[in-house]
Every structure is written in C-alpha cells, then in structure tokens.
Design a protein around this motif. Structure first.
Motif, PDB file in Angstrom:
ATOM      1  N   MET A   1       0.844  -1.201   0.000  1.00  0.00           N
ATOM      2  CA  MET A   1       0.000   0.000   0.000  1.00  0.00           C
ATOM      3  C   MET A   1       0.877   1.248   0.000  1.00  0.00           C
ATOM      4  O   MET A   1       1.912   1.283   0.653  1.00  0.00           O
ATOM      5  N   THR A   2       0.463   2.274  -0.749  1.00  0.00           N
ATOM      6  CA  THR A   2       1.220   3.514  -0.799  1.00  0.00           C
ATOM      7  C   THR A   2       1.163   4.226   0.543  1.00  0.00           C
ATOM      8  O   THR A   2       0.262   4.013   1.352  1.00  0.00           O
ATOM      9  N   LYS A   3       2.157   5.075   0.767  1.00  0.00           N
ATOM     10  CA  LYS A   3       2.181   5.846   2.006  1.00  0.00           C
ATOM     11  C   LYS A   3       0.962   6.750   2.085  1.00  0.00           C
ATOM     12  O   LYS A   3       0.465   7.242   1.076  1.00  0.00           O
ATOM     13  N   PHE A   4       0.495   6.974   3.295  1.00  0.00           N
ATOM     14  CA  PHE A   4      -0.651   7.853   3.494  1.00  0.00           C
ATOM     15  C   PHE A   4      -0.257   9.308   3.327  1.00  0.00           C
ATOM     16  O   PHE A   4      -1.006  10.110   2.775  1.00  0.00           O
ATOM     17  N   LEU A   5       0.919   9.682   3.787  1.00  0.00           N
ATOM     18  CA  LEU A   5       1.374  11.064   3.732  1.00  0.00           C
ATOM     19  C   LEU A   5       2.436  11.223   2.651  1.00  0.00           C
ATOM     20  O   LEU A   5       3.543  10.696   2.776  1.00  0.00           O
ATOM     21  N   ASP A   6       2.089  11.934   1.591  1.00  0.00           N
ATOM     22  CA  ASP A   6       3.047  12.306   0.559  1.00  0.00           C
ATOM     23  C   ASP A   6       3.612  13.679   0.892  1.00  0.00           C
ATOM     24  O   ASP A   6       2.854  14.583   1.280  1.00  0.00           O
ATOM     25  N   THR A   7       4.900  13.859   0.753  1.00  0.00           N
ATOM     26  CA  THR A   7       5.506  15.156   1.049  1.00  0.00           C
ATOM     27  C   THR A   7       6.213  15.709  -0.177  1.00  0.00           C
ATOM     28  O   THR A   7       6.761  14.968  -0.999  1.00  0.00           O
ATOM     29  N   GLU A   8       6.198  17.012  -0.276  1.00  0.00           N
ATOM     30  CA  GLU A   8       6.856  17.737  -1.364  1.00  0.00           C
ATOM     31  C   GLU A   8       7.498  18.979  -0.778  1.00  0.00           C
ATOM     32  O   GLU A   8       6.894  19.670   0.050  1.00  0.00           O
ATOM     33  N   ARG A   9       8.724  19.272  -1.185  1.00  0.00           N
ATOM     34  CA  ARG A   9       9.394  20.477  -0.721  1.00  0.00           C
ATOM     35  C   ARG A   9       9.383  21.543  -1.805  1.00  0.00           C
ATOM     36  O   ARG A   9       9.720  21.277  -2.962  1.00  0.00           O
ATOM     37  N   ILE A  10       8.986  22.745  -1.447  1.00  0.00           N
ATOM     38  CA  ILE A  10       9.122  23.919  -2.305  1.00  0.00           C
ATOM     39  C   ILE A  10       9.875  24.951  -1.486  1.00  0.00           C
ATOM     40  O   ILE A  10       9.310  25.578  -0.582  1.00  0.00           O
ATOM     41  N   ALA A  11      11.175  25.074  -1.752  1.00  0.00           N
ATOM     42  CA  ALA A  11      12.060  25.954  -0.985  1.00  0.00           C
ATOM     43  C   ALA A  11      11.967  25.574   0.498  1.00  0.00           C
ATOM     44  O   ALA A  11      12.232  24.433   0.854  1.00  0.00           O
ATOM     45  N   ALA A  30      -2.701   1.807  12.088  1.00  0.00           N
ATOM     46  CA  ALA A  30      -1.496   2.156  12.827  1.00  0.00           C
ATOM     47  C   ALA A  30      -0.408   2.726  11.930  1.00  0.00           C
ATOM     48  O   ALA A  30       0.387   3.568  12.367  1.00  0.00           O
ATOM     49  N   ASP A  31      -0.354   2.280  10.676  1.00  0.00           N
ATOM     50  CA  ASP A  31       0.661   2.806   9.775  1.00  0.00           C
ATOM     51  C   ASP A  31       0.494   4.313   9.566  1.00  0.00           C
ATOM     52  O   ASP A  31       1.486   5.047   9.489  1.00  0.00           O
ATOM     53  N   GLN A  32      -0.747   4.760   9.476  1.00  0.00           N
ATOM     54  CA  GLN A  32      -0.986   6.193   9.310  1.00  0.00           C
ATOM     55  C   GLN A  32      -0.525   6.976  10.539  1.00  0.00           C
ATOM     56  O   GLN A  32       0.101   8.034  10.411  1.00  0.00           O
ATOM     57  N   PHE A  33      -0.837   6.457  11.722  1.00  0.00           N
ATOM     58  CA  PHE A  33      -0.452   7.148  12.947  1.00  0.00           C
ATOM     59  C   PHE A  33       1.072   7.213  13.058  1.00  0.00           C
ATOM     60  O   PHE A  33       1.633   8.234  13.475  1.00  0.00           O
ATOM     61  N   GLN A  34       1.732   6.127  12.664  1.00  0.00           N
ATOM     62  CA  GLN A  34       3.196   6.109  12.682  1.00  0.00           C
ATOM     63  C   GLN A  34       3.760   7.130  11.710  1.00  0.00           C
ATOM     64  O   GLN A  34       4.773   7.791  12.005  1.00  0.00           O
ATOM     65  N   GLU A  35       3.112   7.291  10.551  1.00  0.00           N
ATOM     66  CA  GLU A  35       3.590   8.266   9.577  1.00  0.00           C
ATOM     67  C   GLU A  35       3.520   9.684  10.124  1.00  0.00           C
ATOM     68  O   GLU A  35       4.413  10.505   9.882  1.00  0.00           O
ATOM     69  N   PHE A  36       2.455  10.000  10.857  1.00  0.00           N
ATOM     70  CA  PHE A  36       2.368  11.329  11.465  1.00  0.00           C
ATOM     71  C   PHE A  36       3.502  11.525  12.475  1.00  0.00           C
ATOM     72  O   PHE A  36       4.135  12.596  12.515  1.00  0.00           O
ATOM     73  N   GLU A  37       3.774  10.518  13.283  1.00  0.00           N
ATOM     74  CA  GLU A  37       4.855  10.636  14.264  1.00  0.00           C
ATOM     75  C   GLU A  37       6.209  10.796  13.576  1.00  0.00           C
ATOM     76  O   GLU A  37       7.021  11.643  13.972  1.00  0.00           O
ATOM     77  N   ASP A  38       6.450   9.996  12.541  1.00  0.00           N
ATOM     78  CA  ASP A  38       7.715  10.088  11.815  1.00  0.00           C
ATOM     79  C   ASP A  38       7.865  11.442  11.132  1.00  0.00           C
ATOM     80  O   ASP A  38       8.959  12.029  11.107  1.00  0.00           O
ATOM     81  N   LEU A  39       6.758  11.934  10.570  1.00  0.00           N
ATOM     82  CA  LEU A  39       6.789  13.234   9.899  1.00  0.00           C
ATOM     83  C   LEU A  39       7.182  14.340  10.877  1.00  0.00           C
ATOM     84  O   LEU A  39       8.028  15.190  10.572  1.00  0.00           O
ATOM     85  N   VAL A  40       6.572  14.345  12.051  1.00  0.00           N
ATOM     86  CA  VAL A  40       6.899  15.367  13.053  1.00  0.00           C
ATOM     87  C   VAL A  40       8.373  15.289  13.435  1.00  0.00           C
ATOM     88  O   VAL A  40       9.059  16.314  13.525  1.00  0.00           O
ATOM     89  N   ASN A  41       8.866  14.094  13.645  1.00  0.00           N
ATOM     90  CA  ASN A  41      10.285  13.942  13.981  1.00  0.00           C
ATOM     91  C   ASN A  41      11.171  14.484  12.875  1.00  0.00           C
ATOM     92  O   ASN A  41      12.167  15.185  13.132  1.00  0.00           O
TER      93      ASN A  41
END
Length: 266
Positions: A1-11, A30-41
C-alpha cells in the motif's frame, strides 16, 4: 500500500498530502499514525523547513475515522470494554500528541469535507485556510460516540465554548463561510486557488528566522495552559537564545538599512 502522507518540498515549505482519496483520506490504521509521528520527527530535525501545509488528495480533506473498521475494532462484539482505552492510546490519539510536538508552523489547506476526526485534525493545525466548497462537522454524536481524538480540547480554543457546544451537540456541518464567521478558518478562497493561497501564507511565514518561528510557536502553545509566571520564565529563556543568534543581528541590520532580511538559521 502507498504511504498515506506524501511530502513535497518547495524551498523552505513542506507540503503534506493525505493520499487515500478513495477512502476520503479517512484515518484508519497504525501505519498512518506512525507516519504522522515520523513526519513530526523529520520536520523538527530539519531546520530548513520553516512552514508546512497539510491538505488532502481528492475531493475531501479528511472524512474522519473509517466507520466500518471502527465498529469492528471498538463496537459490541469487539472484546472487553476495558481494552478500548488502550486502543485509543496506541491508535488515533497518537496524532494529536505528535502534532502537539511539531515546532514548524502548520497550515491546514482544507480542500473539502473535514468531518469528525478530520475536523479535529484541521483544528490541530496552527492556521486553517478553506476552499469555498469545504465543510466542517464535529459529527461524533451522530454516530453515538464522542470526540475521542482530542477535539474537545482543540475546538473550544478556536471557536469558543458556545459554538463548540453547538457543533458537538448537533453534529451538523458548517459550510466554509460559516466557518469563517466563527473563526474556525482564517480565510476562504476558491477551491482552484486553495494551494496557491496556502503557499502564499506559508512563504510569508518562511521568510522569517527558523529558530524564532519555532520558539514563538512553542510559547503560544505553552500559553494555552501555563500560568503567566511560568510563561514569562520560558519567554526569558527563548529571548536570551534569540539575542545570541546571527539572525537577530541580521534582522536589526536589515531594519536599519531598510532592506529585506536574509535569515540563515544561525
């Protein structure tokens, strides 16, 4: 399954897209909740990120919890009631605790329905900009449950008690213009310009020094529950650190020289 949170950097801005449009970006596992925690870190560790935007792919921002999975995991026949509080601790309550640790200013670009936990997720962000077709509902009572994800802490701090009661007791949705009148969102823009408006706001934030942005956010968050004396003590500490940064000297020089400042995060 694809990641729930896709990220993109613009500057210096990070755009975060919830990417389960076929499920209306519901919060389910749980995978989604882990992604939020990892993103914050990750964002907290990257000083080059000075602002972030959270939005949804597809027609919805976030439809809240997956009601079929919710019934299976928590409803009658799911096991002993005594085990349910622990499921919330290891489940959806990980999101508000993670976002409460996020030092980077976070803008919710609400691109459609923000229902139940989706409404609360928008409230966990620092600033909310809504598309003109957005809808908000604190709709838990309609399902015979309550805001188990912390909405009863976030929502009254944004719209006040009386309007929180109205939203939570009726469970009825607000359109974008009503959300604006109630201060639930800062502005309403045409749907096709939502990301542009969110980026414009993010860039206005991102020109400022990253340490001071993060210190300011922490102070405002702490001020929600600190006594004045405690907040003033923390303010003294952050101000002392700020005075000894190169960005403080650059800000003073830019003001005196009547030019835009170029903050480097030092």
């Amino acid at each position: 399954m694809t990641k729930f949170l896709d990220t993109e950097r613009i500057a210096n801005v990070c755009i975060i897209r919830m990417n389960r449009p076929e499920e209306r970006n519901a919060l389910t596992d749980a995978d989604q909740f882990q992604e939020f925690e990892d993103l914050v870190n990750d964002l907290n560790a990257d000083l080059s990120v000075r602002a972030a935007i959270l939005t949804g792919n597809g027609p919805s921002f976030c439809a809240g919890g997956n009601i079929k999975k919710m019934l299976a995991d928590y409803g009658p026949g799911s096991g002993a009631a005594a085990g349910i509080p622990g499921k919330y601790v290891t489940g959806i309550q990980r999101i508000p605790l993670a976002l409460a640790r996020l030092d980077v200013p976070l803008i919710a670009a609400v691109n459609g329905a923000a229902i139940g936990a989706g409404c609360d997720l928008a409230c966990m962000c620092d600033i909310r900009i809504a598309a003109d077709n957005a809808r908000f509902a604190e709709s838990f009572v309609k399902l015979g449950i309550i805001p188990g994800d912390g909405g009863s802490w976030f929502l009254p701090r944004i719209v006040g008690l009386a309007r929180t009661y109205e939203m939570a007791f009726t469970g009825e949705p607000l359109d974008a213009q009503t959300a604006l009148q109630w201060n639930l969102v800062s502005r309403v823009v045409p749907a096709d310009t939502l990301l542009e408006a969110a980026l414009e706001m993010a860039n206005r934030i991102a020109v400022n020094p990253p340490y001071q942005l993060r210190f300011t956010k922490r102070l405002i968050r702490e001020g929600l529950h600190q006594r004045l004396e405690g907040l003033l003590e923390l303010s003294r500490l952050y101000q002392t650190l700020s005075h000894h940064t190169e960005d403080h000297a650059e800000g003073i020089a830019a003001l005196l020289e009547k030019r835009p400042a170029n903050f480097a995060g030092r």
